[in-house]
Design a protein around this motif. Structure first.
Motif, mmCIF file in Angstrom:
data_model
loop_
_atom_site.group_PDB
_atom_site.id
_atom_site.type_symbol
_atom_site.label_atom_id
_atom_site.label_comp_id
_atom_site.label_asym_id
_atom_site.label_seq_id
_atom_site.Cartn_x
_atom_site.Cartn_y
_atom_site.Cartn_z
ATOM 1 N N THR A 45 0.830 -1.206 0.000
ATOM 2 C CA THR A 45 0.000 0.000 0.000
ATOM 3 C C THR A 45 0.868 1.260 0.000
ATOM 4 O OG1 THR A 45 -0.121 -0.384 2.378
ATOM 5 C CG2 THR A 45 -2.096 -0.920 1.089
ATOM 6 N N THR A 46 1.770 1.352 0.993
ATOM 7 C CA THR A 46 2.602 2.554 1.086
ATOM 8 C C THR A 46 3.524 2.657 -0.135
ATOM 9 O OG1 THR A 46 2.617 2.169 3.454
ATOM 10 C CG2 THR A 46 4.140 3.821 2.637
ATOM 11 N N ALA A 47 4.069 1.494 -0.548
ATOM 12 C CA ALA A 47 5.035 1.516 -1.654
ATOM 13 C C ALA A 47 4.347 1.931 -2.960
ATOM 14 C CB ALA A 47 5.676 0.139 -1.800
ATOM 15 N N PHE A 48 3.191 1.362 -3.255
ATOM 16 C CA PHE A 48 2.537 1.730 -4.514
ATOM 17 C C PHE A 48 1.950 3.145 -4.471
ATOM 18 C CE2 PHE A 48 3.127 -2.552 -6.047
ATOM 19 C CZ PHE A 48 3.425 -2.271 -7.375
ATOM 20 N N PHE A 49 1.571 3.584 -3.287
ATOM 21 C CA PHE A 49 1.156 4.981 -3.141
ATOM 22 C C PHE A 49 2.318 5.888 -3.602
ATOM 23 C CE2 PHE A 49 1.067 8.389 0.379
ATOM 24 C CZ PHE A 49 0.405 9.295 -0.418
ATOM 25 N N ASN A 75 -2.651 17.972 -0.681
ATOM 26 C CA ASN A 75 -3.729 17.797 -1.670
ATOM 27 C C ASN A 75 -3.301 16.892 -2.825
ATOM 28 O OD1 ASN A 75 -5.533 19.304 -0.247
ATOM 29 N ND2 ASN A 75 -5.153 21.218 -1.352
ATOM 30 N N VAL A 76 -2.012 16.971 -3.176
ATOM 31 C CA VAL A 76 -1.505 16.075 -4.228
ATOM 32 C C VAL A 76 -1.656 14.621 -3.744
ATOM 33 C CG1 VAL A 76 0.526 15.328 -5.535
ATOM 34 C CG2 VAL A 76 0.086 17.766 -5.204
ATOM 35 N N LEU A 112 -4.366 9.331 -4.154
ATOM 36 C CA LEU A 112 -5.153 8.231 -3.565
ATOM 37 C C LEU A 112 -6.570 8.163 -4.136
ATOM 38 C CD1 LEU A 112 -3.950 8.457 0.136
ATOM 39 C CD2 LEU A 112 -3.527 6.586 -1.450
ATOM 40 N N ARG A 113 -7.042 9.289 -4.661
ATOM 41 C CA ARG A 113 -8.366 9.251 -5.308
ATOM 42 C C ARG A 113 -8.260 8.517 -6.647
ATOM 43 N NH1 ARG A 113 -11.367 11.536 -9.083
ATOM 44 N NH2 ARG A 113 -9.673 12.862 -9.812
#
Ligand code: HEM
Length: 479
Positions: A291-295, A340-341, A346-347
């Motif tokens: 999760t963190t890595a692909f974010f 905001n970025v 994540l959106r």
């Protein structure tokens, strides 16, 4: 011989008949819920587009609205993307529980850790661990995050100057190093097992994801499941080493030794059994890793694809930090454009694309007065809600400015924007992931620019997390 064959065909025939009856009964129970024609045994999988689940569901949503039935096989799921109904599903944890996908499939890797447990077990464990994940506790690790990010930039990005690279390794390794120190005071930069753990956690998540999305069984004799179980056993041995290291520190402690306030301490103080600690640690590591890595990967990719946004982030970092690298909590709070970025990343790339819950009794979705029968799985497609054209103007555009003035922190039930889930089962690591993201990108943006690689497009597959099967490629240019 003929009689043996006859017996085999009779058994198969009886099995098929039972499945067809089950299908018809399920269909009857949910006949009031809109759906495209499904067939016995295969459900919607006769449709060539169905294995591309995200695309298929967005076509269904256009056809049937925000609540409809999806048949990934012989049993249906009710897809719910109406924000108020989703809120009901994610907050009424007594009626909507984590069902068989979690207890049979996720549990192969996660055991009965936080992601998979229900009821009192979940409440107790969450109570034990949540104090380590609050902002104040995490902020104490900011200096470490800065140090590791700088080291990783030096090790990976500096030698890549002017070249194209796949960012997965950078972000996976950084996520692992931060997690290890944060959760157990462990230094993965010096641990030869770090590479294996990176691979094992991502591989496990991909396999389980595929078996969940495509409704495949997880029988122990299937070679990939067998090897996954062996990996999990090896992971438990690794956790045992971390526990023993801490126990040794405790028993040999000098009077001035202060034990880190971390999840490992929480588990030992709560006198969890070895099995509970193995499962809880593996859960935290696995849930926070891809999760963190692909974010991080998707953020770098989107910045590379939108140089004007990247420049604004760089300008903000320059304004807040100048040439300083010692990022403090008050600095992070000032980087509102960068925040905001991250929200917009994540959106568009909802790292956990789907969550599901199973009903333990008949229940009405209050907003639509729609009955969901007991034993039904409700699928909440967070990824599609985040691109709902009723809520987001030009939903497929990357436009961080859209969050200005919306007053959305890291989620908004009103907008159906729930990248970290909602209710008492909201991601425990959300603040950790966002602080980490802020630090990683502030330091990266001080040092280099990501450039788009022509013709590269990530091949996104939605398993447990949204991963890219061809990696995330960008060109790195030191400033
Ligand atoms: C960008 C990064 C992350 C994203 C997008 C993310 C997303 C999510 C989502 C959507 C859920 C809710 C699942 C559900 O309702 O079924 C969740 C739960 C969870 N996440 Fe994360 N997560 C991230 C990072 C992390 C990190 C860093 C950790 C831990 C180190 C973590 C640990 C967990 C755990 C343990 C749960 C289960 C919580 C519970 O049920 O009590 N996550 N995450």
């Amino acid at each position: 011989m003929i009689s043996v064959l006859g017996a085999i065909f009779s058994v198969i025939g009886a099995g098929l008949a039972v499945m067809i009856v089950q299908f018809l009964m399920e269909m009857l129970k949910i006949s009031h819920i809109p759906a495209t024609l499904a067939l016995p045994l295969v459900g919607h999988l006769y449709h060539p587009g169905a294995p591309m689940v995200m695309k298929f569901l967005s076509v269904m949503r256009r056809r049937h609205g925000k609540i409809f039935a999806f048949w990934p096989g012989n049993s249906p799921m009710i897809v719910v993307m109406e924000p108020k109904c989703v809120r009901q599903i994610l907050t009424d944890t007594k009626t909507f529980i984590k069902g068989a996908d979690y207890s049979n499939k996720f549990a192969l890797v996660f055991g009965e850790g936080l992601v998979t447990s229900n009821g009192d077990k979940h409440r107790g464990d969450r109570g034990c661990l949540s104090k380590f994940f609050v902002r104040g506790a995490i902020e104490k690790y900011m200096d470490f995050m800065v140090q590791e990010t700088q080291l990783m930039i030096q090790e990976t990005m500096v030698p890549a100057n002017g070249k194209e690279i796949d960012l997965q390794e950078f972000f996976h390794m950084l996520a692992l190093r931060v997690f290890g120190y944060f959760a157990a005071g462990h230094d993965y930069s010096k641990d030869p097992e770090a590479k294996w753990i990176n691979h094992c956690v991502s591989n496990g998540s991909n396999i389980i994801g595929e078996h969940i999305v495509l409704g495949l069984p997880v029988w122990g004799f299937i070679p990939r499941i067998k090897s996954l179980k062996a990996d999990v056993a090896k992971m438990h041995q690794h956790v045992e080493k971390l526990i023993q290291a801490r126990e040794k520190q405790r028993s040999e402690a000098k009077p001035d030794w202060v034990e880190p306030e971390d999840p490992l301490k929480g588990m030992l103080d709560a006198k969890m059994s070895r099995k509970e600690m193995y499962e809880q640690f593996t859960t935290l590591l696995s849930a926070g890793h891809d999760t963190t890595a692909f974010f991080g990967c998707y953020m770098a990719y989107l910045l590379a694809s939108h140089p004007e946004v990247q420049q604004k982030v760089k300008d903000e970092v320059k304004e807040v930090l100048g040439d300083r690298t010692d990022i403090k909590p008050e600095d992070a709070k000032k980087m509102t454009y960068t925040a905001n970025v991250m929200k917009e990343v994540l959106r568009l790339y909802t790292v956990i694309p789907f969550v599901n819950r199973t009903t333990v009794k008949d229940v009405n979705l209050r907003e639509n007065n729609m009955k969901i029968p007991s034993g039904t799985t409700c699928l909440v497609p967070l990824c599609l809600m985040n691109r709902d054209p009723d809520v987001w103007e030009d939903p497929n555009e990357f436009r961080p400015e859209r969050f200005e003035g919306l007053g959305i922190s890291d989620n908004s039930a009103k907008h159906g924007y729930l990248p970290f889930g909602y209710g008492s089962r909201t991601c425990i690591g959300n603040t950790l992931a966002l602080i980490e993201g802020n630090i990683m990108f502030a330091l990266l943006m001080q040092k280099l620019t990501f450039k788009k690689v022509e013709d590269f497009k990530p091949k996104i597959t939605a398993g447990i997390s949204l991963v890219s099967s061809n990696g995330i490629r960008v060109r790195v240019e030191l400033d």
